[in-house]
Design a protein around this motif. Structure first.
Motif, PDB file in Angstrom:
ATOM      1  N   LEU A  53       0.826  -1.202   0.000  1.00 36.17           N
ATOM      2  CA  LEU A  53       0.000   0.000   0.000  1.00 36.17           C
ATOM      3  C   LEU A  53       0.863   1.256   0.000  1.00 36.17           C
ATOM      4  CD1 LEU A  53      -2.734  -0.923   2.636  1.00 36.17           C
ATOM      5  CD2 LEU A  53      -2.918  -1.003   0.160  1.00 36.17           C
ATOM      6  N   SER A  54       0.410   2.255  -0.717  1.00 33.41           N
ATOM      7  CA  SER A  54       1.099   3.543  -0.700  1.00 33.41           C
ATOM      8  C   SER A  54       0.814   4.234   0.631  1.00 33.41           C
ATOM      9  CB  SER A  54       0.593   4.417  -1.856  1.00 33.41           C
ATOM     10  OG  SER A  54      -0.773   4.752  -1.629  1.00 33.41           O
ATOM     11  N   ASP A  55       1.551   5.300   0.925  1.00 30.75           N
ATOM     12  CA  ASP A  55       1.312   6.055   2.153  1.00 30.75           C
ATOM     13  C   ASP A  55      -0.111   6.606   2.190  1.00 30.75           C
ATOM     14  OD1 ASP A  55       3.877   5.552   2.996  1.00 30.75           O
ATOM     15  OD2 ASP A  55       4.673   7.498   2.354  1.00 30.75           O
ATOM     16  N   GLU A  56      -0.612   7.015   1.041  1.00 34.07           N
ATOM     17  CA  GLU A  56      -1.970   7.558   0.978  1.00 34.07           C
ATOM     18  C   GLU A  56      -3.004   6.479   1.321  1.00 34.07           C
ATOM     19  OE1 GLU A  56       0.235   7.882  -1.641  1.00 34.07           O
ATOM     20  OE2 GLU A  56       0.825   9.940  -1.173  1.00 34.07           O
ATOM     21  N   LEU A  57      -2.809   5.285   0.789  1.00 33.08           N
ATOM     22  CA  LEU A  57      -3.750   4.206   1.082  1.00 33.08           C
ATOM     23  C   LEU A  57      -3.641   3.752   2.532  1.00 33.08           C
ATOM     24  CD1 LEU A  57      -3.741   2.075  -2.184  1.00 33.08           C
ATOM     25  CD2 LEU A  57      -5.552   3.546  -1.302  1.00 33.08           C
ATOM     26  N   PHE A  58      -2.450   3.793   3.105  1.00 34.71           N
ATOM     27  CA  PHE A  58      -2.305   3.484   4.525  1.00 34.71           C
ATOM     28  C   PHE A  58      -3.109   4.477   5.358  1.00 34.71           C
ATOM     29  CE2 PHE A  58       1.629   0.782   4.162  1.00 34.71           C
ATOM     30  CZ  PHE A  58       1.141  -0.271   4.913  1.00 34.71           C
ATOM     31  N   ALA A  59      -3.087   5.749   4.978  1.00 32.43           N
ATOM     32  CA  ALA A  59      -3.843   6.770   5.700  1.00 32.43           C
ATOM     33  C   ALA A  59      -5.335   6.480   5.631  1.00 32.43           C
ATOM     34  CB  ALA A  59      -3.525   8.157   5.150  1.00 32.43           C
ATOM     35  N   VAL A  60      -5.827   6.088   4.448  1.00 33.95           N
ATOM     36  CA  VAL A  60      -7.240   5.733   4.297  1.00 33.95           C
ATOM     37  C   VAL A  60      -7.565   4.532   5.185  1.00 33.95           C
ATOM     38  CG1 VAL A  60      -8.956   4.832   2.677  1.00 33.95           C
ATOM     39  CG2 VAL A  60      -7.424   6.671   1.962  1.00 33.95           C
ATOM     40  N   LEU A  61      -6.712   3.529   5.164  1.00 29.37           N
ATOM     41  CA  LEU A  61      -6.923   2.335   5.975  1.00 29.37           C
ATOM     42  C   LEU A  61      -6.981   2.689   7.462  1.00 29.37           C
ATOM     43  CD1 LEU A  61      -7.150  -0.723   6.304  1.00 29.37           C
ATOM     44  CD2 LEU A  61      -4.642  -0.826   6.198  1.00 29.37           C
ATOM     45  N   GLU A  62      -6.066   3.515   7.917  1.00 29.17           N
ATOM     46  CA  GLU A  62      -6.063   3.917   9.325  1.00 29.17           C
ATOM     47  C   GLU A  62      -7.353   4.635   9.708  1.00 29.17           C
ATOM     48  OE1 GLU A  62      -2.451   6.163   9.686  1.00 29.17           O
ATOM     49  OE2 GLU A  62      -1.288   4.387  10.230  1.00 29.17           O
TER      50      GLU A  62
END
Length: 76
Positions: A53-62
């Motif tokens: 996952l990209s950093d952006e997708l990690f943020a969405v996941l969090e």
């Protein structure tokens, strides 16, 4: 590093595996490395691979995880 302390105390592999929620086989490998090299053999070498996952997708996941299970249709 907790496993190294437990090895030094003489705890059995099965007890360590249960307490750390890992397989006995993993504890056996750790003990072998610990007995040959010492505690530094058990130091983390980092993740085995890069995250998918990209950093952006990690943020969405969090953000989604922070909403909790009920927000996603699961019982609390």
């Amino acid at each position: 590093m907790e496993a190294a302390e437990r090895f030094a105390q003489g705890d059995e592999n099965s007890v360590i595996a249960h307490d750390l929620r890992v397989s006995v086989r993993s504890v056996q490998r750790w003990r072998r490395a610990w007995s040959q090299i010492g505690p530094r053999a058990l130091a983390s070498k980092g993740p085995a691979s890069l995250p998918l996952l990209s950093d952006e997708l990690f943020a969405v996941l969090e953000r989604e995880l922070a909403k909790g299970p009920v927000a996603h249709g699961w019982p609390d």
